[in-house]
Design a protein around this motif. Structure first.
Motif, PDB file in Angstrom:
ATOM      1  N   UNK A  55      46.839  34.858  56.461  1.00  0.00           N
ATOM      2  CA  UNK A  55      45.448  34.444  56.288  1.00  0.00           C
ATOM      3  C   UNK A  55      44.666  35.472  55.465  1.00  0.00           C
ATOM      4  N   UNK A  56      45.204  36.677  55.330  1.00  0.00           N
ATOM      5  CA  UNK A  56      44.552  37.700  54.508  1.00  0.00           C
ATOM      6  C   UNK A  56      44.717  37.435  53.014  1.00  0.00           C
ATOM      7  N   UNK A  57      45.729  36.643  52.647  1.00  0.00           N
ATOM      8  CA  UNK A  57      46.073  36.429  51.238  1.00  0.00           C
ATOM      9  C   UNK A  57      45.399  35.174  50.693  1.00  0.00           C
ATOM     10  N   UNK A  58      44.740  35.341  49.541  1.00  0.00           N
ATOM     11  CA  UNK A  58      44.224  34.210  48.776  1.00  0.00           C
ATOM     12  C   UNK A  58      44.966  34.209  47.447  1.00  0.00           C
ATOM     13  N   UNK A  59      45.610  33.091  47.138  1.00  0.00           N
ATOM     14  CA  UNK A  59      46.359  32.962  45.894  1.00  0.00           C
ATOM     15  C   UNK A  59      45.426  32.464  44.791  1.00  0.00           C
ATOM     16  N   UNK A  60      45.447  33.155  43.650  1.00  0.00           N
ATOM     17  CA  UNK A  60      44.644  32.763  42.491  1.00  0.00           C
ATOM     18  C   UNK A  60      45.561  32.426  41.330  1.00  0.00           C
ATOM     19  N   UNK A  61      45.211  31.401  40.584  1.00  0.00           N
ATOM     20  CA  UNK A  61      45.957  31.043  39.370  1.00  0.00           C
ATOM     21  C   UNK A  61      45.658  32.074  38.281  1.00  0.00           C
ATOM     22  N   UNK A  62      46.668  32.453  37.538  1.00  0.00           N
ATOM     23  CA  UNK A  62      46.500  33.459  36.497  1.00  0.00           C
ATOM     24  C   UNK A  62      45.645  32.972  35.334  1.00  0.00           C
ATOM     25  N   UNK A  63      45.451  31.657  35.215  1.00  0.00           N
ATOM     26  CA  UNK A  63      44.606  31.140  34.133  1.00  0.00           C
ATOM     27  C   UNK A  63      43.164  30.904  34.590  1.00  0.00           C
ATOM     28  N   UNK A  64      42.852  31.278  35.814  1.00  0.00           N
ATOM     29  CA  UNK A  64      41.509  31.057  36.366  1.00  0.00           C
ATOM     30  C   UNK A  64      40.636  32.293  36.146  1.00  0.00           C
ATOM     31  N   UNK A  65      39.985  32.342  34.992  1.00  0.00           N
ATOM     32  CA  UNK A  65      39.147  33.504  34.676  1.00  0.00           C
ATOM     33  C   UNK A  65      37.781  33.457  35.358  1.00  0.00           C
ATOM     34  N   UNK A  66      37.558  32.433  36.190  1.00  0.00           N
ATOM     35  CA  UNK A  66      36.337  32.364  36.997  1.00  0.00           C
ATOM     36  C   UNK A  66      36.595  32.818  38.431  1.00  0.00           C
ATOM     37  N   UNK A  67      37.810  33.244  38.725  1.00  0.00           N
ATOM     38  CA  UNK A  67      38.172  33.694  40.070  1.00  0.00           C
ATOM     39  C   UNK A  67      37.510  35.035  40.375  1.00  0.00           C
ATOM     40  N   UNK A  68      37.333  35.303  41.641  1.00  0.00           N
ATOM     41  CA  UNK A  68      36.647  36.528  42.081  1.00  0.00           C
ATOM     42  C   UNK A  68      37.200  37.820  41.474  1.00  0.00           C
ATOM     43  N   UNK A  69      38.521  38.008  41.358  1.00  0.00           N
ATOM     44  CA  UNK A  69      39.010  39.270  40.785  1.00  0.00           C
ATOM     45  C   UNK A  69      38.617  39.503  39.327  1.00  0.00           C
ATOM     46  N   UNK A  70      38.092  38.484  38.656  1.00  0.00           N
ATOM     47  CA  UNK A  70      37.673  38.624  37.258  1.00  0.00           C
ATOM     48  C   UNK A  70      36.297  39.258  37.120  1.00  0.00           C
ATOM     49  N   UNK A  71      35.619  39.488  38.241  1.00  0.00           N
ATOM     50  CA  UNK A  71      34.252  40.004  38.184  1.00  0.00           C
ATOM     51  C   UNK A  71      34.105  41.322  38.931  1.00  0.00           C
ATOM     52  N   UNK A  72      33.451  42.262  38.292  1.00  0.00           N
ATOM     53  CA  UNK A  72      33.160  43.538  38.947  1.00  0.00           C
ATOM     54  C   UNK A  72      32.254  43.375  40.142  1.00  0.00           C
ATOM     55  N   UNK A  73      31.424  42.338  40.149  1.00  0.00           N
ATOM     56  CA  UNK A  73      30.502  42.130  41.264  1.00  0.00           C
ATOM     57  C   UNK A  73      31.213  41.649  42.528  1.00  0.00           C
ATOM     58  N   UNK A  74      32.483  41.250  42.417  1.00  0.00           N
ATOM     59  CA  UNK A  74      33.255  40.853  43.598  1.00  0.00           C
ATOM     60  C   UNK A  74      33.700  42.070  44.405  1.00  0.00           C
ATOM     61  N   UNK A  75      33.611  43.233  43.802  1.00  0.00           N
ATOM     62  CA  UNK A  75      33.849  44.519  44.476  1.00  0.00           C
ATOM     63  C   UNK A  75      35.209  44.652  45.150  1.00  0.00           C
ATOM     64  N   UNK A  76      36.272  44.311  44.434  1.00  0.00           N
ATOM     65  CA  UNK A  76      37.618  44.602  44.927  1.00  0.00           C
ATOM     66  C   UNK A  76      37.802  46.115  44.854  1.00  0.00           C
ATOM     67  N   UNK A  77      38.437  46.693  45.838  1.00  0.00           N
ATOM     68  CA  UNK A  77      38.568  48.154  45.913  1.00  0.00           C
ATOM     69  C   UNK A  77      39.678  48.705  45.036  1.00  0.00           C
ATOM     70  N   UNK A  78      40.752  47.953  44.900  1.00  0.00           N
ATOM     71  CA  UNK A  78      41.912  48.455  44.169  1.00  0.00           C
ATOM     72  C   UNK A  78      42.764  47.285  43.703  1.00  0.00           C
ATOM     73  N   UNK A  79      43.643  47.587  42.744  1.00  0.00           N
ATOM     74  CA  UNK A  79      44.576  46.593  42.230  1.00  0.00           C
ATOM     75  C   UNK A  79      45.919  47.248  42.010  1.00  0.00           C
ATOM     76  N   UNK A  80      46.970  46.524  42.367  1.00  0.00           N
ATOM     77  CA  UNK A  80      48.336  46.974  42.111  1.00  0.00           C
ATOM     78  C   UNK A  80      49.049  45.881  41.331  1.00  0.00           C
ATOM     79  N   UNK A  81      49.626  46.242  40.200  1.00  0.00           N
ATOM     80  CA  UNK A  81      50.462  45.309  39.447  1.00  0.00           C
ATOM     81  C   UNK A  81      51.892  45.723  39.749  1.00  0.00           C
ATOM     82  N   UNK A  82      52.597  44.855  40.498  1.00  0.00           N
ATOM     83  CA  UNK A  82      53.911  45.224  41.022  1.00  0.00           C
ATOM     84  C   UNK A  82      54.834  44.027  41.080  1.00  0.00           C
TER      85      UNK A  82
END
Length: 182
Positions: A55-82
């Motif tokens: 339930x902690x995971x939200x899946x986003x489509x890679x072509x969805x540039x309106x998704x929350x991770x695309x905005x600095x105002x969504x305030x994600x703390x960190x990102x890992x590309x793995x």
């Protein structure tokens, strides 16, 4: 803590699975944004890796540039590309943001937040090294998927965990891990 986890088409889906398992089990992690590149799902399947659900995971489509991770105002703390392909590294290093993975990484850099890029490629060309230098100079942490042997791992799972534990430590999350000299 809110963490973006991106999976590209580089080999090494085991690292993504282990990281997601660690993040799901961490009480300090409240949300995980999961993004796959176009070919990542095929690589995950080819390698026989099953990613955990939570339930902690939200899946986003890679072509969805309106998704929350695309905005600095969504305030994600960190990102890992793995794992991260060197193509992904090159696009991020050149400022190209044509996908959600690339845009989310760009956001991490511009907002001065933690971006960890787990590169899974060998050998590396001069172009790859220069792109990784650019990302490092911009504030990213390059963590090659190069497992360690100090802990004398007895399985592939344990060997890969030496990389995954480094990722979790670099995120600033307190979790059990091998410490040299103990």
């Amino acid at each position: 803590m809110k963490v973006v986890v991106a999976i590209t088409a580089a080999s090494g889906a085991i690292y993504a699975r282990q990281l997601l398992e660690q993040l799901i089990g961490c009480k300090d992690v409240e949300r995980i944004a999961l993004i796959y590149s176009a070919n990542a799902e095929a690589v995950v399947a080819t390698e026989g890796v099953s990613l955990p659900e939570s339930e902690k995971i939200t899946l986003y489509r890679n072509d969805d540039l309106f998704a929350a991770p695309a905005s600095g105002s969504a305030s994600w703390d960190a990102m890992v590309i793995v794992p991260s392909s060197v193509g992904t590294v090159g696009r991020i290093a050149s400022g190209v943001s044509q996908s959600l993975i690339e845009r989310a990484a760009d956001v991490m850099l511009k907002e001065r937040r933690r971006l960890i890029v787990v590169v899974r490629e060998t050998p590396l060309s001069l172009i790859h090294l220069r792109n990784m230098t650019v990302l490092t100079e911009a504030g990213a942490v390059i963590l090659p998927a190069a497992p360690s042997f100090y802990s004398r791992p007895e399985s592939i799972e344990a060997l890969c965990l030496t990389v995954t534990e480094r990722i979790v430590t670099l995120l600033g999350i307190s979790a059990p891990h091998f410490t040299w000299g103990e």
